[in-house]
Design an enzyme around this catalytic site. Sequence first.
Site, PDB file in Angstrom:
ATOM      1  N   GLY A  58       0.844  -1.182   0.000  1.00 11.79           N
ATOM      2  CA  GLY A  58       0.000   0.000   0.000  1.00 11.79           C
ATOM      3  C   GLY A  58       0.879   1.231   0.000  1.00 11.79           C
ATOM      4  N   CYS A  85       5.357  -6.222   1.242  1.00 11.83           N
ATOM      5  CA  CYS A  85       5.763  -4.814   1.284  1.00 11.83           C
ATOM      6  C   CYS A  85       5.193  -4.125   2.526  1.00 11.83           C
ATOM      7  CB  CYS A  85       5.374  -4.104  -0.016  1.00 11.83           C
ATOM      8  SG  CYS A  85       6.210  -2.506  -0.176  1.00 11.83           S
ATOM      9  N   TYR A  86       4.214  -3.239   2.353  1.00  7.12           N
ATOM     10  CA  TYR A  86       3.600  -2.597   3.525  1.00  7.12           C
ATOM     11  C   TYR A  86       3.054  -3.658   4.487  1.00  7.12           C
ATOM     12  CZ  TYR A  86       0.355   0.298   6.248  1.00  7.12           C
ATOM     13  OH  TYR A  86      -0.324   0.916   7.264  1.00  7.12           O
ATOM     14  N   HIS A 172       7.896  -7.261  -4.081  1.00  3.20           N
ATOM     15  CA  HIS A 172       6.568  -7.540  -4.647  1.00  3.20           C
ATOM     16  C   HIS A 172       6.587  -8.813  -5.502  1.00  3.20           C
ATOM     17  CE1 HIS A 172       4.435  -3.870  -3.464  1.00  3.20           C
ATOM     18  NE2 HIS A 172       5.631  -3.303  -3.533  1.00  3.20           N
ATOM     19  N   GLU A 174       4.106 -10.223  -6.699  1.00  6.43           N
ATOM     20  CA  GLU A 174       2.967 -10.234  -7.630  1.00  6.43           C
ATOM     21  C   GLU A 174       3.263  -9.545  -8.952  1.00  6.43           C
ATOM     22  OE1 GLU A 174       3.340  -8.303  -5.058  1.00  6.43           O
ATOM     23  OE2 GLU A 174       2.252  -6.398  -5.202  1.00  6.43           O
ATOM     24  N   ASP A 230     -18.381  -9.269 -22.031  1.00  3.65           N
ATOM     25  CA  ASP A 230     -19.027  -9.512 -20.739  1.00  3.65           C
ATOM     26  C   ASP A 230     -20.454 -10.034 -20.904  1.00  3.65           C
ATOM     27  OD1 ASP A 230     -16.690  -8.486 -19.831  1.00  3.65           O
ATOM     28  OD2 ASP A 230     -17.515  -6.562 -19.188  1.00  3.65           O
ATOM     29  N   LYS A 369     -11.566  -9.606 -15.442  1.00  9.07           N
ATOM     30  CA  LYS A 369     -11.753  -9.576 -16.896  1.00  9.07           C
ATOM     31  C   LYS A 369     -11.022 -10.725 -17.601  1.00  9.07           C
ATOM     32  CE  LYS A 369     -13.265  -7.006 -20.427  1.00  9.07           C
ATOM     33  NZ  LYS A 369     -14.551  -6.306 -20.492  1.00  9.07           N
TER      34      LYS A 369
END
Length: 513
Positions: A58, A85-86, A172, A174, A230, A369
């Site tokens: 964050g 991280c945070y 990170h 990710e 969608d 998505k």
Amino acid sequence: MEKLPNDSVLVVDFGAQYAKLIARRVRECKVYSEIVPHNVTPQEVRRRKPKALIFSGGPSSVYQENAPVPHPELMDLGIPILGICYGHQLLARMLGGRVEATGVREYGGTDLRVVGESLLFHDLPAEQKVWMSHGDSVTEAPPGFRVTAVTAGSPVAAMENPDRRIYGVQFHPEVVHTPHGMDILKNFLYLAADCLPTWTMVSIIEKAVEEVREQVGDNRIICGLSGGVDSATAAVLVHKAVGDRLTCVFVDHGLMRKGEPEQVEDTFRRHFRMNLIHVKAQDRFLRRLKGVVDPEMKRKVIGEEFIRVFEEVARELKDVRYLVQGTLYPDIIESGTGDAAKIKSHHNVGGLPEDMDFILVEPLRDLFKDEVRAVGEELGLPEEIVWRQPFPGPGLAIRIIGEVDAEKLRILREADEIVVEEIKRAGLYRKLWQSFAILPDIKTVGVMGDERTYAYPVIVRAVTSEDAMTADWARLPYEVLERISNRIINEVDGVNRVAYDISSKPPATIEWE
Ligand code: XMP
């Protein structure tokens, strides 16, 4: 949302963009994940029975006043936790370690060295690159924790306490710039938290189908199709669940691109053999748009007319009480209210009529998505629908500057088809957020053969973007621009000039209206 059928992970949100990316990566590891706010209560966590928690990164510093902190009892639930991280700094601070603003900032690719035994780095190289982005550093791990990795600027770049099943990494995992990031996440999920990789396409589809069946029972359902991925995926999923009890409604407002109405017919009526009501309302929309030049007025007129047409159809299907909406998980996260339908209907022409008394069926509300695309592909939707670039509800009307008429629609449709064809031919279609043509309300002088011409210019717009909030104009190769320009001028009657839009958003927008 209530049931978590597979093993699931809750990502505790200390910064929405971070949390979202982590949640997506966890799902790419085939483990279901959901995002919860940072102040989630221990009771709520227990109720949801997750196999693990991940504290996201964050933008805050743990020293800031009002910095978001999780409920301290989350650490005592016996549920495995990974802090990123945070989140790593929070764990260090709350469990008795030390976090300091050492003045050493690490940003970007950083060399990491694994020290000693570690579950997170199991079977991974001892030296690896990781992506860092932090000001404060953990300088002392909490009691009971061992340091498992260091970098030049982080004496505690990773730490773990296998007894308490709590893990932290300063970098990170990710982001794609951490090459072993997914392996590290998998080690946490599979080894530390005993998650099973069961969140697969098959289980996603089964779960959605089962939920739709449960929700609607023997009732009939209506679904508006727009031609986008969608609504198409939602329709096919619901069809799989209830078959002929679903009726799809496609309102052709005449503002679609070339081939789109035919594609909807082909896909849904002929291929999937679904009940399809194709409302050909081109003339009706054109009449209503006569004399309308203001962009917001165009949107309003089209939106209202759309609802009117939809209502007329719905009234004829008397016993239909359920309406399918293609709401996605990010719509729900961003609304913060859990009430995604409201946002969507405001943003989307073609959204549901608000005062209609429908019960919503939202088979995609748990999905990102990319998962929707994968589901669409798995269910056999054609590539043109699954990978279609976003297209605004008001369609070509907001790409024709000034009054819309049939002749301008013809010109724009033909020019747009050439843009898309050439972008696809160059292998760029999926790399671009959008690529399309615009028809301005001016004519310019040209010369063709010996003749002076006075005709429309066409503007070409191609942008890259992550989420449409910001966008950059695409640096298209000159050869591609050249082919687009030559073809539009040669093939589209009424055009003698092509220009390329080199503005980014902000300050420009993606669409011209
Ligand atoms: P702008 O032009 O605001 O567009 O940069 C951002 C994204 O939103 C799409 N867009 C719309 N979509 N109804 C829609 O459903 C609209 O009225 C509308 N206006 C813009 C646009 O195509 C881009 O992807």
